[in-house]
Design an enzyme around this catalytic site. Structure first.
Site, mmCIF file in Angstrom:
data_model
loop_
_atom_site.group_PDB
_atom_site.id
_atom_site.type_symbol
_atom_site.label_atom_id
_atom_site.label_comp_id
_atom_site.label_asym_id
_atom_site.label_seq_id
_atom_site.Cartn_x
_atom_site.Cartn_y
_atom_site.Cartn_z
ATOM 1 N N GLY A 1 6.609 -5.100 6.261
ATOM 2 C CA GLY A 1 7.011 -3.707 6.266
ATOM 3 C C GLY A 1 6.129 -2.869 5.369
ATOM 4 O O GLY A 1 5.353 -3.389 4.553
ATOM 5 N N CYS A 2 6.256 -1.555 5.482
ATOM 6 C CA CYS A 2 5.382 -0.650 4.739
ATOM 7 C C CYS A 2 5.667 -0.665 3.236
ATOM 8 O O CYS A 2 4.760 -0.837 2.417
ATOM 9 C CB CYS A 2 5.478 0.765 5.301
ATOM 10 S SG CYS A 2 7.160 1.406 5.480
ATOM 11 N N TYR A 3 6.935 -0.503 2.846
ATOM 12 C CA TYR A 3 7.266 -0.565 1.426
ATOM 13 C C TYR A 3 6.917 -1.923 0.818
ATOM 14 O O TYR A 3 6.315 -1.990 -0.268
ATOM 15 C CB TYR A 3 8.752 -0.291 1.219
ATOM 16 C CG TYR A 3 9.203 1.142 1.354
ATOM 17 C CD1 TYR A 3 8.642 2.164 0.580
ATOM 18 C CD2 TYR A 3 10.230 1.475 2.235
ATOM 19 C CE1 TYR A 3 9.097 3.476 0.697
ATOM 20 C CE2 TYR A 3 10.688 2.780 2.343
ATOM 21 C CZ TYR A 3 10.123 3.788 1.570
ATOM 22 O OH TYR A 3 10.575 5.070 1.685
ATOM 23 N N THR B 1 4.617 -3.993 1.706
ATOM 24 C CA THR B 1 3.156 -4.105 1.591
ATOM 25 C C THR B 1 2.670 -3.445 0.318
ATOM 26 O O THR B 1 1.893 -4.034 -0.451
ATOM 27 C CB THR B 1 2.473 -3.473 2.816
ATOM 28 O OG1 THR B 1 2.792 -4.231 3.985
ATOM 29 C CG2 THR B 1 0.962 -3.431 2.648
ATOM 30 N N ALA B 2 3.108 -2.218 0.075
ATOM 31 C CA ALA B 2 2.674 -1.502 -1.123
ATOM 32 C C ALA B 2 3.104 -2.241 -2.387
ATOM 33 O O ALA B 2 2.300 -2.450 -3.312
ATOM 34 C CB ALA B 2 3.244 -0.082 -1.108
#
Length: 339
Positions: A155-157, A159-160
């Site tokens: 997911g995007c969060y 990944t960061a």
């Protein structure tokens, strides 16, 4: 691999924001060829430019309705499928594609979590049981060998957060619970119109406090429990996260610097920057920008990514590059974003 030896691909969910970005990247990739783009079964076939006029004259791919009776035809023509679908839809479709010998890169949360009970609690449905373990494809930490039938794209969060924390987790105190405070643009909520994600209705607001489904994924990716507070901001794309960590006693600045350097020296899509990054500098790019500052035994990390690219489409393609032994940046640096 030459241009003549292109790998035929299909994108499911191509009408959505992550899906269309992936479609555009594949359309311009030197080694992949987009054979099919599928949207909802309720839609009539139409050019992708009917939904995204900015692609008119640049990409003439036909967005088709998906029906399961197309599966035998797809299996004969396509080697790779990218799923930018709702979680339950991917959970149902991915095993069918794998059974046909198609390699699947799944951008949903259907196969990310290793613990079925945690998945059930986070997503509200049972995780399909597969005969093989599904690798979690955090690209900078993955080593795909080209034989995996199904890869879960993070997911995007997560990944960061994971790209910021994983290189220095051995420097954290034993009782450290990372605090991840992150803000995402409204495109992260998807293309479907909803009042609470309408650009005109969004201010700056926390949501899913200590209950967001990405919290267990972040914890799994970094190897310890976390406190995660996502926020929705009134901008279109991008994620900016500020992360607070407790270091072990007497951790020196050089140890932090060396840890990041050792981890990302050969990872061109992660950039260590000298001041806190802005969303503007990563929007429309496949990069992750990381800044950190030590304050006594506290470490503050600021990280920025494009949620639709590094947090979704670009990472999926980065993993596909790795799967087929291509340089990780192939097809990612010369192509702008759609939105």
């Amino acid at each position: 691999m030459t241009k003549q030896e292109t790998i035929q691909c299909a994108v499911f969910g191509a009408s959505g924001y992550s899906g269309v970005e992936l479609l555009w990247l594949l359309h311009n990739h030197p080694n992949f060829s987009l054979a099919y783009a599928f949207g909802s079964s309720a839609r009539e076939a139409e050019p992708i430019s009917a939904l995204y006029p900015q692609l008119q004259g640049r990409c003439d791919v036909l967005l088709q309705a998906w029906h399961s009776d197309l599966l035998p035809q797809l299996a004969q023509q396509v080697r790779v499928a990218f799923l930018a679908l709702p979680h339950e839809a991917s959970a149902e479709l991915a095993p069918l594609l794998v059974a046909q010998g198609i390699v699947v890169f799944d951008l949903s949360g259907a196969f990310r979590l290793k613990n079925p009970a945690v998945h059930q609690e986070a997503y509200g449905f049972a995780q399909p049981k597969l005969s093989q373990t599904v690798p979690y494809g955090l690209a900078e930490f993955s080593q795909l060998n080209g034989h995996e039938p199904l890869i879960a794209v993070p997911g995007c969060y997560p990944t960061a957060a994971a790209l910021a924390i994983r290189p220095i987790r051995q420097l954290l105190s034993d009782n450290c619970v990372p605090i991840v405070n992150a803000v995402s643009g409204v495109s992260g909520a998807g293309r479907k119109a909803q009042p609470h994600t309408s650009f005109c209705e969004v201010s700056l607001q926390a949501y899913g406090v200590a209950s967001h489904r990405h919290q267990p994924e972040i914890a799994q990716a970094v190897g310890r429990d976390v406190l995660f507070v996502p926020h929705l901001g009134n901008f279109m794309r991008g994620i900016l996260a500020t992360i607070y960590l407790q270091l072990k006693d007497e951790v020196r600045a050089s140890a932090i610097e060396d840890s990041y350097a050792a981890c990302y020296a050969d990872q061109p899509l992660v950039r260590m920057v000298q001041k806190p990054p802005s969303i503007q500098q990563v929007a429309g790019t496949p990069f992750c920008d990381i800044y950190y500052k030590q304050h006594q035994q506290q470490l503050i990390i600021c990280v920025a990514i494009d949620n639709l690219l590094k947090g979704a489409a670009a990472q999926a393609l980065q993993l596909a590059n790795q799967y087929f032994s291509l340089p990780s940046t192939t097809g990612l640096l010369q192509v702008g974003a759609v939105l």
